[in-house]
Design a protein around this motif. Structure first.
Motif, PDB file in Angstrom:
ATOM      1  N   TYR A 178     -35.629  41.011  36.153  1.00 43.66           N
ATOM      2  CA  TYR A 178     -34.470  40.622  37.218  1.00 43.66           C
ATOM      3  C   TYR A 178     -34.404  39.188  37.517  1.00 43.66           C
ATOM      4  O   TYR A 178     -35.047  38.588  38.442  1.00 43.66           O
ATOM      5  CB  TYR A 178     -35.080  41.446  38.277  1.00 43.66           C
ATOM      6  CG  TYR A 178     -33.798  41.984  39.315  1.00 43.66           C
ATOM      7  CD1 TYR A 178     -32.942  43.130  39.036  1.00 43.66           C
ATOM      8  CD2 TYR A 178     -33.563  41.269  40.609  1.00 43.66           C
ATOM      9  CE1 TYR A 178     -31.843  43.376  39.811  1.00 43.66           C
ATOM     10  CE2 TYR A 178     -32.710  41.640  41.227  1.00 43.66           C
ATOM     11  CZ  TYR A 178     -31.697  42.630  40.969  1.00 43.66           C
ATOM     12  OH  TYR A 178     -30.731  43.011  42.115  1.00 43.66           O
ATOM     13  N   ILE A 179     -33.763  38.447  36.832  1.00 43.10           N
ATOM     14  CA  ILE A 179     -33.634  37.075  36.813  1.00 43.10           C
ATOM     15  C   ILE A 179     -32.702  36.541  37.916  1.00 43.10           C
ATOM     16  O   ILE A 179     -31.561  36.802  37.572  1.00 43.10           O
ATOM     17  CB  ILE A 179     -33.311  36.352  35.569  1.00 43.10           C
ATOM     18  CG1 ILE A 179     -34.586  36.882  34.451  1.00 43.10           C
ATOM     19  CG2 ILE A 179     -33.656  34.909  35.893  1.00 43.10           C
ATOM     20  CD1 ILE A 179     -35.843  36.450  34.923  1.00 43.10           C
ATOM     21  N   GLN A 180     -33.141  36.206  38.991  1.00 47.40           N
ATOM     22  CA  GLN A 180     -32.308  35.917  40.012  1.00 47.40           C
ATOM     23  C   GLN A 180     -31.432  34.677  39.947  1.00 47.40           C
ATOM     24  O   GLN A 180     -31.967  33.624  39.128  1.00 47.40           O
ATOM     25  CB  GLN A 180     -32.654  35.693  41.398  1.00 47.40           C
ATOM     26  CG  GLN A 180     -33.528  37.194  42.142  1.00 47.40           C
ATOM     27  CD  GLN A 180     -34.073  37.108  43.114  1.00 47.40           C
ATOM     28  OE1 GLN A 180     -34.774  35.871  43.529  1.00 47.40           O
ATOM     29  NE2 GLN A 180     -34.440  38.013  44.029  1.00 47.40           N
ATOM     30  N   GLY A 181     -30.240  34.491  40.394  1.00 49.20           N
ATOM     31  CA  GLY A 181     -29.190  33.312  40.241  1.00 49.20           C
ATOM     32  C   GLY A 181     -29.800  32.287  41.167  1.00 49.20           C
ATOM     33  O   GLY A 181     -30.267  32.748  42.220  1.00 49.20           O
ATOM     34  N   GLY A 190     -39.260  32.172  38.027  1.00 54.16           N
ATOM     35  CA  GLY A 190     -38.029  32.756  38.693  1.00 54.16           C
ATOM     36  C   GLY A 190     -38.420  34.160  38.785  1.00 54.16           C
ATOM     37  O   GLY A 190     -39.769  34.790  38.534  1.00 54.16           O
ATOM     38  N   ALA A 191     -37.721  34.989  39.620  1.00 54.88           N
ATOM     39  CA  ALA A 191     -37.969  36.579  39.684  1.00 54.88           C
ATOM     40  C   ALA A 191     -37.698  37.417  38.545  1.00 54.88           C
ATOM     41  O   ALA A 191     -36.951  37.043  37.560  1.00 54.88           O
ATOM     42  CB  ALA A 191     -37.195  36.963  40.684  1.00 54.88           C
ATOM     43  N   GLY A 192     -38.758  38.451  38.469  1.00 49.17           N
ATOM     44  CA  GLY A 192     -38.699  39.182  37.090  1.00 49.17           C
ATOM     45  C   GLY A 192     -39.488  40.439  37.638  1.00 49.17           C
ATOM     46  O   GLY A 192     -40.371  40.279  38.247  1.00 49.17           O
ATOM     47  N   ILE A 218     -27.883  37.864  40.320  1.00 50.43           N
ATOM     48  CA  ILE A 218     -28.556  37.666  39.266  1.00 50.43           C
ATOM     49  C   ILE A 218     -27.918  37.134  37.680  1.00 50.43           C
ATOM     50  O   ILE A 218     -26.891  37.310  37.541  1.00 50.43           O
ATOM     51  CB  ILE A 218     -29.463  38.879  38.824  1.00 50.43           C
ATOM     52  CG1 ILE A 218     -28.336  39.937  38.203  1.00 50.43           C
ATOM     53  CG2 ILE A 218     -30.098  39.476  39.975  1.00 50.43           C
ATOM     54  CD1 ILE A 218     -28.963  41.536  37.819  1.00 50.43           C
ATOM     55  N   LYS A 219     -28.747  36.531  36.985  1.00 52.04           N
ATOM     56  CA  LYS A 219     -28.368  35.944  35.605  1.00 52.04           C
ATOM     57  C   LYS A 219     -28.431  37.057  34.868  1.00 52.04           C
ATOM     58  O   LYS A 219     -27.679  37.237  33.763  1.00 52.04           O
ATOM     59  CB  LYS A 219     -29.186  34.690  35.206  1.00 52.04           C
ATOM     60  CG  LYS A 219     -29.268  33.516  36.187  1.00 52.04           C
ATOM     61  CD  LYS A 219     -29.977  32.456  35.694  1.00 52.04           C
ATOM     62  CE  LYS A 219     -30.087  31.109  36.459  1.00 52.04           C
ATOM     63  NZ  LYS A 219     -30.930  30.042  35.930  1.00 52.04           N
ATOM     64  N   ALA A 234     -25.072  38.459  33.286  1.00 48.50           N
ATOM     65  CA  ALA A 234     -23.809  37.738  33.863  1.00 48.50           C
ATOM     66  C   ALA A 234     -22.991  36.656  32.754  1.00 48.50           C
ATOM     67  O   ALA A 234     -23.633  36.026  31.893  1.00 48.50           O
ATOM     68  CB  ALA A 234     -24.191  37.000  34.902  1.00 48.50           C
ATOM     69  N   GLY A 235     -21.590  36.893  32.857  1.00 40.09           N
ATOM     70  CA  GLY A 235     -20.846  36.035  31.767  1.00 40.09           C
ATOM     71  C   GLY A 235     -20.070  35.012  32.345  1.00 40.09           C
ATOM     72  O   GLY A 235     -20.593  34.247  33.375  1.00 40.09           O
TER      73      GLY A 235
END
Length: 361
Positions: free
Chosen positions: A160-163, A242-244, A168-169, A126-127
């Motif tokens: 899969y790094i969630q926001g 976090g999620a991954g 997601i980030k 994400a930007g």
């Protein structure tokens, strides 16, 4: 235009592509390659090197499938033409299957770079755009997963790094299949989304950005191409946060590898063991070092690395959902108003348009 007229138009386009495929593909060379892989596979000493053996069998399988597909297409075209004449109820399904088969062969004519046939690593980040950008990153990730499934590729969600609020980030996908890298490297760059933000109470239009970076999988790169000196890396082990992957465990299995000379950092925090994460991180590091070397050779570092600003003026494609609907690729000029279809994973037309544009230059 009636359905029959549309079907006849589509089969005409298919036959035109098939004529180009026959001119562009050297069947004799493909058969020679197949015979070479067959000879290697029958060598009784082949399995003395399991890694080499697996590579040979993989290439053998790819060659057999490609030649089989090319042999079957003429008969399939005749079969579909007969269905058109008979107005058969199975016509649409058979037309779609034939289009997919011919489009795949047609795309492969443009894959001529060294690692195009191999697997791909997709980094999606994400930007600019806050929570909207994180939501867009998740949309793009799902778009690529859907497209990969439509190509019968294997997908491994490595990260899969969630926001915090939504989306997601960042994510990391490993796509396995023939020409996965050749296909997905056309998606490398900044993607732009314009829509009414679902996270804005005032219902204002919002623009957000996502960066897609694509690398060949290190297993597909000759190990002698990139050598990492153990003195040049720093390995840190920490607890996943976090999620991954699908779900991260709570052991100290996450691994961060830093390449000191370049400053490249690779962090893996999936449900894998610490050893698996370290091995994967080192492979990804080698892929990134390979890409850095290529970008230096080609003097195109800005278009190949994550250092490109993920914001205005750098995007390769726009997805506009408000005040009108339009997907436009800035490189090929391809346009379609069916934004939902594209974001659902129908990317063949766009990718082919980019390949054709590059081939003309």
């Amino acid at each position: 235009m009636t359905f029959l007229d549309q079907s006849q138009h589509r089969i005409g386009e298919i036959k035109e592509k098939w004529s180009q495929i026959k001119l562009g593909i050297d069947i004799g060379r493909l058969k020679q390659e197949l015979n070479s892989y067959l000879e290697q596979s029958e060598n009784p000493n082949l399995w003395d090197d399991p890694e080499l053996a697996q590579g040979v069998l993989k290439k053998l399988s790819h060659s057999q499938k490609k030649l089989q597909d090319l042999d079957n297409i003429p008969d399939t075209i005749e079969f579909v033409e007969q269905l058109i004449l008979e107005k058969d109820s199975d016509l649409e399904v058979e037309l779609q299957n034939l289009e997919k088969q011919v489009n795949t062969c047609w795309q492969e004519m443009f894959f001529n770079e060294e690692y195009d046939e191999g697997n791909a690593l997709l980094f999606i980040q994400a930007g600019a755009g806050g929570v909207d950008a994180q939501d867009f990153a998740e949309i793009i990730t799902k778009m690529y997963m859907s497209y990969a499934k439509s190509r019968n590729f294997e997908i491994d969600v490595i990260e899969y790094i969630q926001g915090q609020e939504a989306g997601i980030k960042r994510s990391l996908l490993q796509i396995k299949g023939q020409y996965a890298y050749g296909i997905f490297r056309q998606e490398r760059g900044v993607h732009r989304l314009v829509r009414v933000s679902p996270f804005n109470a005032a219902g204002l239009r919002h623009t957000s950005f996502v960066m897609v970076q694509v690398l060949p999988e290190m297993d597909e790169i000759n190990s002698s191409d990139i050598i990492v000196n153990t003195n040049d890396i720093k390995v840190d082990v920490y607890r996943s946060q976090g999620a991954g992957g699908q779900s991260v465990n709570t052991t100290d299995s996450a691994v961060r590898v830093t390449h000191i000379p370049t400053g490249i950092v690779v962090a893996i925090q999936t449900e894998r063991s610490q050893l698996q994460n370290k091995t994967l991180a080192l492979n990804i590091l080698k892929s990134k070092l390979w890409e850095l070397r290529q970008s230096e050779y080609k003097q195109e570092q800005q278009s190949h690395t994550e250092d490109v600003s993920i914001s205005w003026g750098n995007h390769i494609r726009s997805y506009v959902m408000n005040p009108y609907k339009l997907v436009k690729d800035q490189r090929s000029g391809f346009e379609t108003t069916d934004v939902d279809k594209v974001l659902s994973g129908y990317l063949d037309e766009i990718i082919t348009s980019v390949l054709i544009k590059k081939d003309k230059h």
